[in-house]
Design a protein around this motif. Structure first.
Motif, PDB file in Angstrom:
ATOM      1  N   LEU A 386       0.825  -1.211   0.000  1.00 46.55           N
ATOM      2  CA  LEU A 386       0.000   0.000   0.000  1.00 46.55           C
ATOM      3  C   LEU A 386       0.863   1.268   0.000  1.00 46.55           C
ATOM      4  O   LEU A 386       0.614   2.200  -0.759  1.00 46.55           O
ATOM      5  CB  LEU A 386      -0.914  -0.014   1.236  1.00 46.55           C
ATOM      6  CG  LEU A 386      -1.798   1.209   1.454  1.00 46.55           C
ATOM      7  CD1 LEU A 386      -2.808   1.344   0.326  1.00 46.55           C
ATOM      8  CD2 LEU A 386      -2.519   1.126   2.792  1.00 46.55           C
ATOM      9  N   ALA A 464      -5.743  -7.183  -4.008  1.00 49.66           N
ATOM     10  CA  ALA A 464      -6.783  -6.625  -3.137  1.00 49.66           C
ATOM     11  C   ALA A 464      -6.380  -5.244  -2.620  1.00 49.66           C
ATOM     12  O   ALA A 464      -7.197  -4.320  -2.563  1.00 49.66           O
ATOM     13  CB  ALA A 464      -7.018  -7.584  -1.958  1.00 49.66           C
ATOM     14  N   THR A 465      -5.110  -5.111  -2.270  1.00 52.23           N
ATOM     15  CA  THR A 465      -4.628  -3.828  -1.760  1.00 52.23           C
ATOM     16  C   THR A 465      -4.775  -2.748  -2.820  1.00 52.23           C
ATOM     17  O   THR A 465      -5.190  -1.620  -2.534  1.00 52.23           O
ATOM     18  CB  THR A 465      -3.147  -3.955  -1.334  1.00 52.23           C
ATOM     19  OG1 THR A 465      -3.021  -5.071  -0.466  1.00 52.23           O
ATOM     20  CG2 THR A 465      -2.669  -2.714  -0.616  1.00 52.23           C
ATOM     21  N   VAL A 468      -8.475  -1.637  -3.110  1.00 46.89           N
ATOM     22  CA  VAL A 468      -8.894  -0.723  -2.034  1.00 46.89           C
ATOM     23  C   VAL A 468      -8.261   0.647  -2.238  1.00 46.89           C
ATOM     24  O   VAL A 468      -8.915   1.691  -2.097  1.00 46.89           O
ATOM     25  CB  VAL A 468      -8.507  -1.299  -0.646  1.00 46.89           C
ATOM     26  CG1 VAL A 468      -8.791  -0.295   0.457  1.00 46.89           C
ATOM     27  CG2 VAL A 468      -9.252  -2.602  -0.393  1.00 46.89           C
ATOM     28  N   PHE A 471     -10.018   2.727  -4.917  1.00 41.69           N
ATOM     29  CA  PHE A 471     -11.305   3.316  -4.512  1.00 41.69           C
ATOM     30  C   PHE A 471     -11.120   4.515  -3.585  1.00 41.69           C
ATOM     31  O   PHE A 471     -11.922   5.427  -3.580  1.00 41.69           O
ATOM     32  CB  PHE A 471     -12.192   2.260  -3.843  1.00 41.69           C
ATOM     33  CG  PHE A 471     -12.895   1.385  -4.832  1.00 41.69           C
ATOM     34  CD1 PHE A 471     -13.775   1.925  -5.766  1.00 41.69           C
ATOM     35  CD2 PHE A 471     -12.671   0.014  -4.849  1.00 41.69           C
ATOM     36  CE1 PHE A 471     -14.422   1.117  -6.697  1.00 41.69           C
ATOM     37  CE2 PHE A 471     -13.307  -0.796  -5.773  1.00 41.69           C
ATOM     38  CZ  PHE A 471     -14.180  -0.242  -6.703  1.00 41.69           C
ATOM     39  N   PHE A 472     -10.058   4.494  -2.804  1.00 39.73           N
ATOM     40  CA  PHE A 472      -9.852   5.575  -1.813  1.00 39.73           C
ATOM     41  C   PHE A 472      -8.708   6.517  -2.198  1.00 39.73           C
ATOM     42  O   PHE A 472      -8.235   7.277  -1.354  1.00 39.73           O
ATOM     43  CB  PHE A 472      -9.553   4.965  -0.433  1.00 39.73           C
ATOM     44  CG  PHE A 472     -10.725   4.267   0.176  1.00 39.73           C
ATOM     45  CD1 PHE A 472     -11.741   4.982   0.798  1.00 39.73           C
ATOM     46  CD2 PHE A 472     -10.828   2.886   0.113  1.00 39.73           C
ATOM     47  CE1 PHE A 472     -12.822   4.323   1.363  1.00 39.73           C
ATOM     48  CE2 PHE A 472     -11.918   2.221   0.669  1.00 39.73           C
ATOM     49  CZ  PHE A 472     -12.919   2.945   1.293  1.00 39.73           C
TER      50      PHE A 472
ATOM     51  N   ALA B  37      -7.842  -7.351   1.234  1.00 40.50           N
ATOM     52  CA  ALA B  37      -8.798  -6.234   1.188  1.00 40.50           C
ATOM     53  C   ALA B  37      -9.181  -5.782   2.598  1.00 40.50           C
ATOM     54  O   ALA B  37      -9.165  -4.583   2.907  1.00 40.50           O
ATOM     55  CB  ALA B  37     -10.045  -6.666   0.412  1.00 40.50           C
ATOM     56  N   CYS B  40      -6.178  -4.179   4.294  1.00 38.57           N
ATOM     57  CA  CYS B  40      -5.929  -2.832   3.784  1.00 38.57           C
ATOM     58  C   CYS B  40      -6.928  -1.841   4.391  1.00 38.57           C
ATOM     59  O   CYS B  40      -6.549  -0.733   4.802  1.00 38.57           O
ATOM     60  CB  CYS B  40      -6.049  -2.853   2.263  1.00 38.57           C
ATOM     61  SG  CYS B  40      -5.469  -1.354   1.492  1.00 38.57           S
ATOM     62  N   LEU B  41      -8.188  -2.237   4.442  1.00 40.24           N
ATOM     63  CA  LEU B  41      -9.213  -1.366   5.041  1.00 40.24           C
ATOM     64  C   LEU B  41      -8.910  -1.132   6.522  1.00 40.24           C
ATOM     65  O   LEU B  41      -9.033  -0.007   7.020  1.00 40.24           O
ATOM     66  CB  LEU B  41     -10.603  -1.993   4.884  1.00 40.24           C
ATOM     67  CG  LEU B  41     -11.194  -1.926   3.476  1.00 40.24           C
ATOM     68  CD1 LEU B  41     -12.444  -2.801   3.377  1.00 40.24           C
ATOM     69  CD2 LEU B  41     -11.522  -0.485   3.104  1.00 40.24           C
TER      70      LEU B  41
END
Lengths: 573, 65
Positions: A386, A464-465, A468, A471-472, B37, B40-41
């Motif tokens: 990330l 997946a990272t 996310v 989207f942000f 996911a 990360c959130l």
């Protein structure tokens, strides 16, 4: 002993000694050539080679060639040579001297066979690296360098105290693995090493200082200090369970700060701690495989993290700015830097076909079975991708048009690109042919990283990272702010402590000095201003001697002389 | 991202999930995708939500004090 059994540190110290004698162009060559010579020397070193020097009643082992030291030594020499290429355009003697001495210190540590030798080179690293921080040249770099030096002198003192206690208890100076039986000496040695490893609580010197060094200085800083600490932990404390916990804390704590940080070199600095956390956790598990995984991850980390720091350094060189909130859209001005940085980003994120995948898979395999630890490290790898895999490159080189206030240089020097390309090729080579890496490991290994479960994990987590993040992406950038870390505990109170301690002492000594000045002025100086008045010869004369008024007459002088002659003659009879 | 990129994204996820299922039918094939996911959130929530509010300060914070 044949010529091959010399400690590799000699190449660096000889290079450093030669630097002041050479013109600028020659110095750049020395900074590349001597590390290459050291690299060749290390590769050719016979297994088990030793070089001893008698000192007092001890035999100091300046060279002890084993698998672990050789692996770290190769990585250090390689990265020093490539960093020399990266810094080819930099002609500042002070930085070159500090960098060569620093690399030499690191080399001395990983080939040291006893604690005294280790300590000497440990301190050489501390001083030389502080010079690299100070080379930043700003007042912030000066203050950070001082804090850095204080921390490392503290760590060095802990290490020294621990060594003295341990040697006096056992009489054994040899660098060796400690049994997991707690003693004060071992604890002090461990704490001293953990300062350099960047254990949270003892780590604030690292994100404080590394981002404030020069473009080239931070390249060297990133490679040596923390990795030599990993080496010492692997040699002295394998299987110490507490290190497994320390490693998990390091990996998660630092990656959280990396997600928050706004400065690209600060993000990378936090990631040094996070990645060292993987290695420390593996060392805490102990055993040949776990130590192999720690060594492999340290080796790869030195390569890809240096590559990433080079990318960040190129940005700093181009626009003299490193805050994400002030960057953006630089891709077209430095496409090669972006591509090469992304190789490092992919490697640190553990994507297949890059060297980080191989070593991270080894570490995760070593940790497998310790469920919570395993998933916490997996969570840390989410933060890694990330922050340095997406956030840093996206906001630096893409995201928007280049802000108008940025003054962009024409291009990045070719030597910087070449250095980055060399490291990128090495990262990919080890990723595609991991057997090259397995052959270097300290202990025999038949591991295979390209297993389905490793590959699936290494792809799905970043996937997946990325989703996310995408989207942000408009909310993640944030504002141009700093994030408080544990250095708050000494940086914030320091002005008050300074006022309380230093100012009080200063005022006391100032008052003493004033009183003394007054005493001297009133009692001691006047007699010397006009001794005739003080002795009562000229009662009416002024405070100061006046030659016209106070000088004695010629007759008096002649009379006095005659009197002296007469007395002398009488006495001689 | 454009459609081709999304298609590529879905393709990779599908291929890795199938590979995961074939290697270990007992495990949820997209386990690490879901883990990533959620992780990360969680990380963004903790860092950008809680930690940032508590710990962020204006630039020059130490120099001003």
């Amino acid at each position: 002993m044949n010529g091959l059994e010399l400690p590799p540190v000699i190449f660096f110290l000889a290079g450093a000694a030669l630097l002041p004698l050479l013109p600028a162009a020659g110095r750049a060559g020395v900074c590349v050539l001597f590390p290459i010579l050291a690299l060749v020397h290390i590769v050719l070193l016979p297994e088990g080679a030793e070089f001893e020097v008698a000192f007092l009643q001890y035999d100091l082992v300046l060279l002890k060639a084993d698998g672990m030291g050789r692996m770290f030594g190769i990585a250090f020499a390689l990265v020093a040579a490539v960093a020399g290429i990266y810094a080819w355009h930099m002609r500042e003697l002070r930085q070159q001297l500090a960098a060569m001495s620093y690399a030499g210190g690191a080399m001395g540590v990983v080939f040291a066979g006893d604690f005294f030798t280790l300590l000497v080179f440990w301190e050489l690293m501390a001083v030389a690296s502080a010079l690299l921080v100070w080379a930043g040249g700003t007042s912030r770099a000066g203050a950070a360098g001082l804090r850095y030096l204080i921390f490392h002198l503290l760590g060095g003192s802990l290490l020294l105290a621990g060594i003295v206690m341990e040697v006096s208890a056992t009489g054994d100076l040899a660098l060796r693995a400690f049994a997991e039986q707690v003693s004060a000496g071992k604890i002090l040695i461990l704490l001293g090493v953990l300062v350099n490893a960047g254990m949270p609580g003892l780590h604030a010197w690292l994100p404080d200082s590394y981002p404030k060094s020069t473009v080239t200085g931070s390249i060297f800083l990133n490679a040596f200090t923390t990795k030599t600490a990993v080496y010492v932990l692997a040699v002295c404390f394998p299987g110490w369970e507490v290190l497994f916990v320390c490693g998990l804390i390091m990996a998660l704590y630092a990656v959280s700060y990396a997600v928050l940080a706004n400065d690209i070199r600060l993000i990378l600095a936090y990631h040094i701690i996070s990645q060292v956390g993987y290695m420390v956790a593996a060392i805490g598990i102990g055993g040949d495989f776990a130590l192999n995984s720690a060594a492999a991850h340290a080796y790869n980390n030195i390569l890809y993290k240096t590559l990433m720091f080079m990318g960040a350094g190129a940005v700093l060189f181009m626009v003299n700015e490193t805050r994400l909130t002030h960057l953006g859209g630089l891709f077209r001005r430095m496409p090669w830097v972006v591509v090469l940085y992304l190789v490092g980003g992919a490697a640190i994120s553990g994507l297949p076909l890059f060297n980080g995948f191989v070593s991270k898979s080894m570490v995760m395999d070593a940790v497998y079975g310790r469920d919570l630890g395993y998933y916490l490290l997996a969570l840390a790898s989410v933060g890694t991708f990330l922050s340095v895999g997406i956030k840093l490159p996206y906001y630096t080189w893409f995201y928007r048009e280049t802000p108008r206030e940025l003054k962009v240089r024409w291009n990045v020097p070719a030597n910087m690109i070449v250095a980055m390309a060399i490291l990128a090729v090495i990262c990919v080579t080890y990723g595609v042919w991991p057997s090259l890496q397995y052959a270097q490991l300290p202990f025999p290994e038949d591991f295979s990283a390209y297993r389905t479960d490793f590959v699936v994990k290494a792809i799905q987590i970043p996937l997946a990272t990325f989703l996310v993040f995408w989207f942000f992406r408009h909310k993640i950038l944030g504002e141009a702010k700093i994030v408080l870390d544990t250095d708050w505990f000494y940086r914030k109170p320091s002005p008050y402590m300074g006022a309380f301690v230093l100012d009080g002492v200063n005022r006391f000594f100032g008052a003493c000095e004033s009183a003394l000045d007054r005493l001297i002025e009133r009692r001691i100086v006047p007699p010397f201003r006009n001794p005739l008045k003080t002795l009562g010869f000229k009662p009416g004369s002024g405070d100061h001697f006046d030659p016209d008024m106070d000088r004695t007459s010629l007759g008096s002088a002649v009379g006095l002389t005659l009197l002296v002659v007469v007395v002398a003659v009488v006495l001689s009879l | 991202m454009n459609r081709i990129a999304w298609l590529f994204f879905v393709l990779i996820l599908t291929v890795t999930s199938v590979a995961s299922y074939r290697a270990d039918p007992g495990e949820f094939p997209a386990f690490y995708f879901v883990f990533g996911a959620l992780g990360c959130l969680l990380m963004l929530g903790i860092t950008k939500g809680v930690a940032k509010k508590l710990l962020s300060r204006k630039e020059g914070y130490y120099e001003r004090s």
